[in-house]
Every structure is written in C-alpha cells, then in structure tokens.
Design a protein around this motif. Structure first.
Motif, PDB file in Angstrom:
ATOM      1  N   VAL A  22       0.855  -1.187   0.000  1.00  0.00           N
ATOM      2  CA  VAL A  22       0.000   0.000   0.000  1.00  0.00           C
ATOM      3  C   VAL A  22       0.883   1.226   0.000  1.00  0.00           C
ATOM      4  O   VAL A  22       1.725   1.399   0.891  1.00  0.00           O
ATOM      5  CB  VAL A  22      -0.921   0.012   1.243  1.00  0.00           C
ATOM      6  N   ALA A  23       0.723   2.112  -0.997  1.00  0.00           N
ATOM      7  CA  ALA A  23       1.521   3.337  -1.093  1.00  0.00           C
ATOM      8  C   ALA A  23       0.690   4.530  -0.667  1.00  0.00           C
ATOM      9  O   ALA A  23      -0.442   4.709  -1.125  1.00  0.00           O
ATOM     10  CB  ALA A  23       2.029   3.532  -2.520  1.00  0.00           C
ATOM     11  N   ILE A  24       1.242   5.358   0.228  1.00  0.00           N
ATOM     12  CA  ILE A  24       0.599   6.590   0.656  1.00  0.00           C
ATOM     13  C   ILE A  24       1.149   7.717  -0.208  1.00  0.00           C
ATOM     14  O   ILE A  24       2.341   8.018  -0.155  1.00  0.00           O
ATOM     15  CB  ILE A  24       0.875   6.867   2.142  1.00  0.00           C
ATOM     16  N   VAL A  25       0.299   8.333  -1.041  1.00  0.00           N
ATOM     17  CA  VAL A  25       0.751   9.369  -1.971  1.00  0.00           C
ATOM     18  C   VAL A  25      -0.095  10.615  -1.780  1.00  0.00           C
ATOM     19  O   VAL A  25      -1.154  10.597  -1.156  1.00  0.00           O
ATOM     20  CB  VAL A  25       0.678   8.878  -3.436  1.00  0.00           C
ATOM     21  N   GLY A  26       0.381  11.710  -2.354  1.00  0.00           N
ATOM     22  CA  GLY A  26      -0.350  12.974  -2.266  1.00  0.00           C
ATOM     23  C   GLY A  26       0.605  14.135  -2.317  1.00  0.00           C
ATOM     24  O   GLY A  26       1.824  13.975  -2.318  1.00  0.00           O
ATOM     25  N   ARG A  27       0.036  15.342  -2.327  1.00  0.00           N
ATOM     26  CA  ARG A  27       0.864  16.545  -2.348  1.00  0.00           C
ATOM     27  C   ARG A  27       1.547  16.723  -0.994  1.00  0.00           C
ATOM     28  O   ARG A  27       1.201  16.059  -0.020  1.00  0.00           O
ATOM     29  CB  ARG A  27       0.016  17.761  -2.709  1.00  0.00           C
ATOM     30  N   PRO A  28       2.528  17.636  -0.933  1.00  0.00           N
ATOM     31  CA  PRO A  28       3.237  17.816   0.337  1.00  0.00           C
ATOM     32  C   PRO A  28       2.349  18.350   1.455  1.00  0.00           C
ATOM     33  O   PRO A  28       1.389  19.085   1.228  1.00  0.00           O
ATOM     34  CB  PRO A  28       4.329  18.844  -0.017  1.00  0.00           C
ATOM     35  N   ASN A  29       2.689  17.954   2.677  1.00  0.00           N
ATOM     36  CA  ASN A  29       2.139  18.535   3.903  1.00  0.00           C
ATOM     37  C   ASN A  29       0.652  18.271   4.104  1.00  0.00           C
ATOM     38  O   ASN A  29      -0.053  19.090   4.703  1.00  0.00           O
ATOM     39  CB  ASN A  29       2.398  20.048   3.947  1.00  0.00           C
ATOM     40  N   VAL A  30       0.171  17.123   3.640  1.00  0.00           N
ATOM     41  CA  VAL A  30      -1.213  16.743   3.914  1.00  0.00           C
ATOM     42  C   VAL A  30      -1.296  15.733   5.060  1.00  0.00           C
ATOM     43  O   VAL A  30      -2.396  15.312   5.427  1.00  0.00           O
ATOM     44  CB  VAL A  30      -1.905  16.165   2.656  1.00  0.00           C
ATOM     45  N   GLY A  31      -0.134  15.328   5.610  1.00  0.00           N
ATOM     46  CA  GLY A  31      -0.142  14.415   6.744  1.00  0.00           C
ATOM     47  C   GLY A  31       0.128  12.973   6.383  1.00  0.00           C
ATOM     48  O   GLY A  31      -0.279  12.060   7.116  1.00  0.00           O
ATOM     49  N   LYS A  32       0.854  12.750   5.269  1.00  0.00           N
ATOM     50  CA  LYS A  32       1.125  11.365   4.857  1.00  0.00           C
ATOM     51  C   LYS A  32       1.994  10.638   5.876  1.00  0.00           C
ATOM     52  O   LYS A  32       1.713   9.488   6.239  1.00  0.00           O
ATOM     53  CB  LYS A  32       1.808  11.363   3.482  1.00  0.00           C
ATOM     54  N   SER A  33       3.045  11.275   6.340  1.00  0.00           N
ATOM     55  CA  SER A  33       3.930  10.615   7.296  1.00  0.00           C
ATOM     56  C   SER A  33       3.246  10.418   8.650  1.00  0.00           C
ATOM     57  O   SER A  33       3.473   9.416   9.334  1.00  0.00           O
ATOM     58  CB  SER A  33       5.219  11.414   7.476  1.00  0.00           C
ATOM     59  N   THR A  34       2.393  11.365   9.033  1.00  0.00           N
ATOM     60  CA  THR A  34       1.632  11.197  10.272  1.00  0.00           C
ATOM     61  C   THR A  34       0.704   9.991  10.153  1.00  0.00           C
ATOM     62  O   THR A  34       0.561   9.200  11.096  1.00  0.00           O
ATOM     63  CB  THR A  34       0.829  12.468  10.577  1.00  0.00           C
ATOM     64  N   LEU A  35       0.068   9.832   8.993  1.00  0.00           N
ATOM     65  CA  LEU A  35      -0.791   8.674   8.773  1.00  0.00           C
ATOM     66  C   LEU A  35       0.022   7.385   8.778  1.00  0.00           C
ATOM     67  O   LEU A  35      -0.385   6.376   9.369  1.00  0.00           O
ATOM     68  CB  LEU A  35      -1.535   8.835   7.443  1.00  0.00           C
ATOM     69  N   PHE A  36       1.189   7.414   8.139  1.00  0.00           N
ATOM     70  CA  PHE A  36       2.055   6.235   8.127  1.00  0.00           C
ATOM     71  C   PHE A  36       2.415   5.830   9.565  1.00  0.00           C
ATOM     72  O   PHE A  36       2.324   4.661   9.937  1.00  0.00           O
ATOM     73  CB  PHE A  36       3.325   6.553   7.327  1.00  0.00           C
ATOM     74  N   ASN A  37       2.821   6.797  10.373  1.00  0.00           N
ATOM     75  CA  ASN A  37       3.164   6.498  11.760  1.00  0.00           C
ATOM     76  C   ASN A  37       1.980   5.939  12.522  1.00  0.00           C
ATOM     77  O   ASN A  37       2.121   5.031  13.349  1.00  0.00           O
ATOM     78  CB  ASN A  37       3.681   7.757  12.455  1.00  0.00           C
TER      79      ASN A  37
END
Length: 451
Positions: A22-37
């Motif tokens: 599953v790849a988390i993609v999107g524009r910068p600063n939408v909270g992708k890394s926070t969601l990953f964590n």
C-alpha cells in the motif's frame, strides 16, 4: 521476491514477500507521514510541519485482521517545483505508487481540494491502479463539512480521518483490507541478514546502495542530509536474500541540529539496533575523520558487526597518498575488532563486489557457536601462557567457560576471585578468542563470574 517494473524491463525490489503493498501518496504537507506512523503504531517516518520532509520511500509491515500489509510512505508529489531534490522525490513517489497494489491518495480537509490534488488524481486514474481517497485532518465539525467537496476529484467516496488523533484509522484499515487480495501474515522473526549502510553526511552512502542494487532505489543528491529516513531494500545475493538499509548521515552528538536532522539521526540509530552488520562508509579522498570514528563507535555500541568501505578510492592516487590514507585509517579505526576494509568507488564500480561478501562473512562469524569442550580446552592453554593477577595473596583462578549467546558472541568465564582480573587481562582473553576462533569484525562480550 521481486516484481517487474511497469515497462517489464527489470525487477523492482519488494519489501514484503506475500504481503500486499500500500503506497501513501499525495501533495506535500497533507499528513502522509503522520498517517504512516499512525498505521505503523510508532514514529517510523520523520514528521515535521514543513513541506518536503519525506524524500525516500519508507516501508513498514503490519498485520490487520490476520492479513499482512506492507505500507510505504512517499515524498510529496509537487509538480512544477524546480528544486532538484523535489524532482527526485517526485520520481521516488511515482515509483512507489507503480509498485503498489493499492494507492492511498491523502488530501487535507482544512484546505479543500487543490489544483495539486487534481493533478495527483489524474495521475492515479491514468495509471488505472486500485486506489482509496483519504481526507485527513478532519479534526473539527467545520472540517467534516468540507469532505463532500472531494468528490470533485473523481476518486470515489472519500474517507474522513484524523491521522493525528487516530480518528477512523481502524475503519481505514478495514477499507484497505477489503480492496486487497488476501495474504497470509507470517509473524516469524525475519532471519535474513540485515546490512545497514552508515556514515557521516555526504560520503556516498546512497550512491553505494544504488550501485549495489543497479537501480535508482534511493535518492542520490550532492547535498548532505538528502537521505532523512532509513530505507530498507530486500535484494538477492548469490541465492540468498539480504536486507540493505540506507540511513541518514550521522553527525557527532554535539553537532546534531534539532528538528528534522535530530529525528533522522535517531532513526538511523534505531535502524542500527535492528541491523546485523554496519558498513561504515568514509570519504577516502578527504581521509578518515574523528566523526567517522564516532559513527563506527555507534555501531559497536549497538553490539553490531562492522566493516569499513573507503569510498572514492579512485581519487586516491600515488603510492605516497595511498600510504597516507591507510596510515590514517589505522590510526582513526584502531579500536575496531579487526574489521575488514573495502577500497571502493561507488562512481566507477571499483571493488563493489567486495562489500556484501565482507558484510555477510561478518554476519556468519557473529552466528557461530563454540562447543564448551573446545572453548575450555583453548582457554586453559591460553590462560597458562600468562599468569593471572593476584591481590593480597589471593589469586584469581580460571575454572571454566561457556558461550551464552551469539550475534554478538557472548561468553561467561568463571573464576575464583574474578574481581582481581584486570581489564588488561580481559583484553588478553578477548584477543585470544579472536585469534583462535576468528571473531573478526564483531564486538565480543565477556562476563566474568564467580565460581
């Protein structure tokens, strides 16, 4: 272990054999890394309120309702950003999305759909990959009221969540599982060798990783600190699967900046804790430094095997210069446990075929166990060559020994009056064990106990 790239030209390393990706993609600063964590249950990706923090692909594996999922956090996709690092990060994100079985398109409820969100949506729809639209930062009623606006992206029903507070992330995992083929989760410990590529910033760690893989798997750029997270890649080497871990550059403790760099160094240290062997990369042209010694010391403190890769050796020319660099190598790394050295060039490919065999040999050495009878026969002879110390007429006498652990090798040595055994004699015992049983490149732990 590997799947083909979209054009079928070469295999792409896969991190989780048998698990859906599953790849988390999107524009910068939408909270992708926070969601990953949040999905991983720990601070695995670097998180900061700054666009462009994540640059390389970051993988992790989880189990959800008996199903194995491999999650990848990606750099923010930012078209029209001229910065070369951002351009490479965009390529990394697209590559991760191409590998994935499902793309999570993350958006921001506080801003509503943007032009960049539209661009991301068009790319995903053009690729025809399974996808799921996620509206993050739904932390207040006014944010929830904006969720219907995201139907305009044409990606289907949006899922409203708050990665920061964990709201509806369980529902999100359920939705992910429903859209993916079944896969069995294997909870057994991963016994495959894990080799961490470590070093101070800008010595060529990512270039070495890319050269070993033969593909642009990690972001390479001539700016210190390009790799901010640790990147794990599973490769096949002479019929065996090996994990390669590229880590952020490690500075000395007093020179680590707060914020993103601090988190990156902590992440590199954590990667070392889970590695078996650290390949310490240095800049041979510049010459070894005390900072290189600090990095190697970190590896030893973690109880890991260590080897040294002197990169840019093609720039070291002339017998006098070679002798100068080798003299400094011996002086700076005098404390290493007879660790092997590879004189390499990631740019030209010189001696790259030495790196993994050396690291894997150290991994093998760390696993070996010595029978109690063989161990005691040697130690009795070795102790007999040099008298044990005595204090106030009370001598320490060696009784017997046994190996209590491996990776790193650990030994319990039983003495009468062990408190009389000086540290210099312990080093004498350690040197004998290395000489007899070949424990090169790995720290060794000797525990002196009373009989």
């Amino acid at each position: 272990m590997a799947r083909n790239s979209p054009d079928g030209s070469r295999p792409i390393a896969s991190v989780a054999a048998g698990a859906a990706l599953v790849a988390i993609v999107g524009r910068p600063n939408v909270g992708k890394s926070t969601l990953f964590n949040r999905l991983m249950g720990s601070r695995v990706a670097v998180v900061a309120d700054e666009p462009g923090t994540t640059r390389d692909r970051i993988y992790g594996e989880i189990e959800w309702r008996g199903r194995g999922l491999a999650i990848v956090d990606t750099a923010g996709i930012a078209w029209r950003d001229p910065a070369p690092v951002a351009a490479h990060a965009e390529a990394q994100a697209r590559l991760a999305a191409a590998e994935a079985d499902l793309a999570l398109i993350v958006t921001d409820a506080t801003t509503g759909p943007t032009e960049l969100d539209q661009t991301v949506a068009r790319e995903v729809l053009r690729a025809g990959r399974p996808h799921l639209l996620v509206v993050n930062k739904v932390d207040a009623p006014q944010h929830r009221d904006r969720v219907p606006e995201f139907y305009a992206l044409g990606l289907g029903d949006p899922m409203a969540i708050s990665a920061m507070h964990g709201t509806a992330t369980g529902d999100l995992l359920d939705a992910i599982a429903e859209r993916l083929p079944g896969s069995e989760y294997r909870a057994a410990a991963d016994s495959r060798p894990r080799i961490a590529i470590v070093g101070r910033p800008n010595v060529g760690k990512s270039s070495l990783l890319n050269a070993l893989l033969g593909e642009a798997r990690a972001l390479v750029h001539d700016a210190p600190g390009t790799t901010r997270d640790s990147v794990d890649t599973l490769v096949e080497w002479e019929g065996n699967e090996v994990w390669l871990v590229d880590t952020a550059g490690i500075r000395r403790r007093g020179h680590i900046e707060r914020g993103i760099e601090q988190h990156s160094v902590l992440r590199a240290m954590r990667s070392m804790q889970h590695a078996d062997v650290g390949v310490v990369v240095i800049d041979a042209y510049e010459g070894p430094t005390q900072q290189d010694a600090h990095v190697a010391g970190f590896v030893l403190d973690a109880g890991k095997g260590v080897t040294v890769a002197a990169n840019k050796w093609d720039l070291v020319r002339g017998n006098e210069e070679v002798a100068r660099v080798e003299h400094h190598l011996g002086r700076i790394f005098h404390f290493l446990p007879q660790s092997p050295l590879a004189r390499i060039s990631a740019m030209t490919g010189r001696n790259l075929d030495h790196v993994l065999p050396m690291a894997l040999e150290i991994h093998r050495i760390r696993q070996q166990r010595i029978s109690t009878s063989r161990l005691n026969a040697f130690l009795r002879a070795w102790v007999g060559r040099r008298d044990l110390p005595s204090r106030r007429g009370r001598a320490a006498r060696f009784k017997y020994a046994t190996q209590t652990g491996a990776a790193p090798p650990e030994f319990a040595l039983f003495f009468s009056n062990p408190e009389h055994v000086h540290r210099s004699y312990v080093r004498y015992l350690e040197n004998g064990l290395r000489q007899e049983f070949g424990f090169d490149g790995t720290p060794m732990r000797l525990s002196l106990r009373s009989s």
